[in-house]
Design an enzyme around this catalytic site. Sequence first.
Site, PDB file in Angstrom:
ATOM      1  N   ASP A  56      -6.873   4.349  -4.486  1.00  0.00           N
ATOM      2  CA  ASP A  56      -7.674   4.170  -3.503  1.00  0.00           C
ATOM      3  C   ASP A  56      -8.477   5.515  -3.226  1.00  0.00           C
ATOM      4  O   ASP A  56      -8.412   6.461  -4.018  1.00  0.00           O
ATOM      5  CB  ASP A  56      -6.627   3.666  -2.380  1.00  0.00           C
ATOM      6  CG  ASP A  56      -7.336   3.394  -0.952  1.00  0.00           C
ATOM      7  OD1 ASP A  56      -7.863   2.506  -0.987  1.00  0.00           O
ATOM      8  OD2 ASP A  56      -7.267   4.215   0.158  1.00  0.00           O
ATOM      9  N   LYS A 114       0.893  -1.102  -0.107  1.00  0.00           N
ATOM     10  CA  LYS A 114      -0.004  -0.078  -0.028  1.00  0.00           C
ATOM     11  C   LYS A 114       0.983   1.286  -0.061  1.00  0.00           C
ATOM     12  O   LYS A 114       2.201   1.130   0.592  1.00  0.00           O
ATOM     13  CB  LYS A 114      -0.779  -0.254   1.395  1.00  0.00           C
ATOM     14  CG  LYS A 114      -2.091   1.027   1.190  1.00  0.00           C
ATOM     15  CD  LYS A 114      -3.304   0.214   0.503  1.00  0.00           C
ATOM     16  CE  LYS A 114      -4.313   1.096   0.366  1.00  0.00           C
ATOM     17  NZ  LYS A 114      -5.562   0.435  -0.421  1.00  0.00           N
TER      18      LYS A 114
HETATM   19  P1  NDP Z   1     -13.005   7.810  -2.875  1.00  0.00           P
HETATM   20  O1  NDP Z   1     -11.994   8.684  -2.644  1.00  0.00           O
HETATM   21  O2  NDP Z   1     -13.423   7.706  -4.324  1.00  0.00           O
HETATM   22  O3  NDP Z   1     -14.207   7.986  -2.003  1.00  0.00           O
HETATM   23  C1  NDP Z   1     -14.105   8.088  -0.510  1.00  0.00           C
HETATM   24  C2  NDP Z   1     -15.449   8.611  -0.007  1.00  0.00           C
HETATM   25  O4  NDP Z   1     -15.532   8.732   1.393  1.00  0.00           O
HETATM   26  C3  NDP Z   1     -15.901  10.064  -0.315  1.00  0.00           C
HETATM   27  O5  NDP Z   1     -17.217  10.037  -0.501  1.00  0.00           O
HETATM   28  C4  NDP Z   1     -15.172  10.936   0.779  1.00  0.00           C
HETATM   29  O6  NDP Z   1     -15.815  11.880   1.017  1.00  0.00           O
HETATM   30  C5  NDP Z   1     -15.598   9.846   2.077  1.00  0.00           C
HETATM   31  N1  NDP Z   1     -14.298  10.211   2.791  1.00  0.00           N
HETATM   32  C6  NDP Z   1     -12.982   9.840   2.793  1.00  0.00           C
HETATM   33  N2  NDP Z   1     -12.371  10.323   3.916  1.00  0.00           N
HETATM   34  C7  NDP Z   1     -13.333  10.542   4.966  1.00  0.00           C
HETATM   35  C8  NDP Z   1     -13.296  10.667   6.186  1.00  0.00           C
HETATM   36  N3  NDP Z   1     -12.163  10.820   6.799  1.00  0.00           N
HETATM   37  N4  NDP Z   1     -14.535  10.743   7.023  1.00  0.00           N
HETATM   38  C9  NDP Z   1     -15.827  10.651   6.121  1.00  0.00           C
HETATM   39  N5  NDP Z   1     -15.795  10.504   5.002  1.00  0.00           N
HETATM   40  C10 NDP Z   1     -14.534  10.322   4.115  1.00  0.00           C
HETATM   41  O7  NDP Z   1     -12.406   6.510  -2.380  1.00  0.00           O
HETATM   42  P2  NDP Z   1     -12.942   4.935  -2.499  1.00  0.00           P
HETATM   43  O8  NDP Z   1     -14.408   4.861  -2.786  1.00  0.00           O
HETATM   44  O9  NDP Z   1     -11.825   4.447  -3.592  1.00  0.00           O
HETATM   45  O10 NDP Z   1     -12.404   4.129  -1.035  1.00  0.00           O
HETATM   46  C11 NDP Z   1     -13.263   4.119  -0.172  1.00  0.00           C
HETATM   47  C12 NDP Z   1     -12.872   3.078   0.920  1.00  0.00           C
HETATM   48  O11 NDP Z   1     -12.992   1.623   0.337  1.00  0.00           O
HETATM   49  C13 NDP Z   1     -11.562   2.975   1.350  1.00  0.00           C
HETATM   50  O12 NDP Z   1     -11.646   2.693   2.873  1.00  0.00           O
HETATM   51  C14 NDP Z   1     -10.766   2.199   0.583  1.00  0.00           C
HETATM   52  O13 NDP Z   1      -9.508   1.843   1.230  1.00  0.00           O
HETATM   53  C15 NDP Z   1     -11.549   1.100   0.389  1.00  0.00           C
HETATM   54  N6  NDP Z   1     -11.325   0.389  -0.786  1.00  0.00           N
HETATM   55  C16 NDP Z   1     -11.182   1.110  -2.030  1.00  0.00           C
HETATM   56  C17 NDP Z   1     -11.139   0.230  -3.226  1.00  0.00           C
HETATM   57  C18 NDP Z   1     -11.158   0.636  -4.705  1.00  0.00           C
HETATM   58  O14 NDP Z   1     -11.327  -0.135  -5.406  1.00  0.00           O
HETATM   59  N7  NDP Z   1     -11.359   2.015  -4.811  1.00  0.00           N
HETATM   60  C19 NDP Z   1     -10.999  -1.149  -2.942  1.00  0.00           C
HETATM   61  C20 NDP Z   1     -11.068  -1.642  -1.750  1.00  0.00           C
HETATM   62  C21 NDP Z   1     -11.354  -0.965  -0.555  1.00  0.00           C
HETATM   63  P3  NDP Z   1     -15.116  13.358   0.312  1.00  0.00           P
HETATM   64  O15 NDP Z   1     -15.593  13.340  -1.203  1.00  0.00           O
HETATM   65  O16 NDP Z   1     -15.693  14.597   1.014  1.00  0.00           O
HETATM   66  O17 NDP Z   1     -13.579  13.294   0.225  1.00  0.00           O
END
Ligand code: NDP
Length: 451
Positions: free
Chosen positions: A166, A126
Amino acid sequence: MTPLKNKIIAYVKQRNPDQNEFLQAVEEVVTSVSRVLDRHPEYDDLKILERMIEPERVISFRVCWQDDKGEVQINRGYRVQMNSAIGPYKGGLRFHPSVNVSILKFLAFEQIFKNALTSLPMGGGKGGADFDPKGKSDAEIMRFCYAFMQELYRHIGDFTDVPAGDIGVGSREIGYLFGMYKKLKNEFTGIITGKGEHWGGSVIRPEATGYGLIYFACHMLEANGESLAGKKCLVSGAGNVAQFALEKIIEMGGIPISVSDSSGYLVDKDGIDTEKLDFIKKIKNKKRGRIEEYVDQYPDAEYHETDYNSNPLWNIKADCAFPCATQNEIKEKDAQNLVANGIQLLAEGANMPCTSEAIGVLQESKVLYAPGKCANAGGVAVSGLEMTQNRMGVYWNRDDVDEKLKHIMKNIHEVCLKAAEDYGVPGNYLEGANIFAFLKVAEAMKAQGMV
Ligand code: NDP
């Protein structure tokens, strides 16, 4: 606590002071691993778990770039190469101001187990940077990605380490990162996944984590004689994982009623349909707008700012919950609220969104609970399929990849249940996932000796 748990926790604390997220991730697997060590004392003699929690390599580097005002900005970039026993390091890059070594080590550690579950040959890694993409212009994002890759390129390669996206790293960032790698090395190889469909990417990669999550949840429900049809679903986040989880919930006949972002959460009790989801994508995918804008278009929905001490999103009555935002977003009180409101299933789209106390509450209350390492493995699985297509120089179409994704999620569901059954904890997905993945990686480490 068991003697093994005590020993490992003390060891991790002493060697990694203040790395709370990493400690939490290790703690989560120790109980399962102690079940394995009772049957396989040889892994204890070889200190397999102690070796697994020590990264093979941690790279930290300076990232200098210039903002639109011409000012010099300095960020910290990282790559944690955690374990390569079953394949090249594989895991995403996160750009978020909260990024630090503890968070990346927890994510890289989880990734070892998740990748082992996919049945594809991928080790765990990571990386990322404490860079905040919010409010940055496209030109600033490009300059940052270029500067980041100018160091990272030395440490990765299609048979060494293959990063992906991510939080904060989507298709735009992957494009800039790949572009700089190609320029520096003068070669077009699959060193990063999540690429565009016409330049080495796999179809379904953007959808894969969210789709895979819902495929997995459907298997959990099916194993209990239920289906997703008609079930009200809470979803948090509004990014990549959340958007495609929503899409698949709708397709499966479920009714998603919420989304959230780092500013607040939104509840639409009438259900979020395809048209409303398209509107969410429009808000979020261009410049990371705020989901608050949804209520201008759909005034019957409610928007609230988030209070992170107890998130009221998890106090809304629903049948299924899919946390898809970030780590530790569901605390003990939130889990108690979910249980009090009769939640049947919680499957993690995000990595480690539930605190250990919250998991305890869910498991004691017999909620069907699946941790991220099995439920959200669809993303890295399709990344693995992208690596295969790149190496073979072939293109698989949407049906091919979706079929493979479905098959992988079904298989993960089966191996988790089987391992849980074999080790006397039937129906426990957390234990099953940890046990299956640990056995696979431990066997490879044993075979490869003291490296
Ligand atoms: P994105 O950046 O596309 O989306 C993240 C979302 O979560 C956004 O809506 C963001 O809001 C919100 N967010 C981020 N940080 C915070 C916080 N501290 N508090 C509240 N809301 C928060 O990321 P992903 O959708 O790719 O990833 C989301 C999760 O899924 C993570 O834990 C990631 O590790 C996990 N994951 C992702 C994979 C992937 O293929 N993308 C694979 C497996 C796991 P805002 O828009 O305001 O920033």
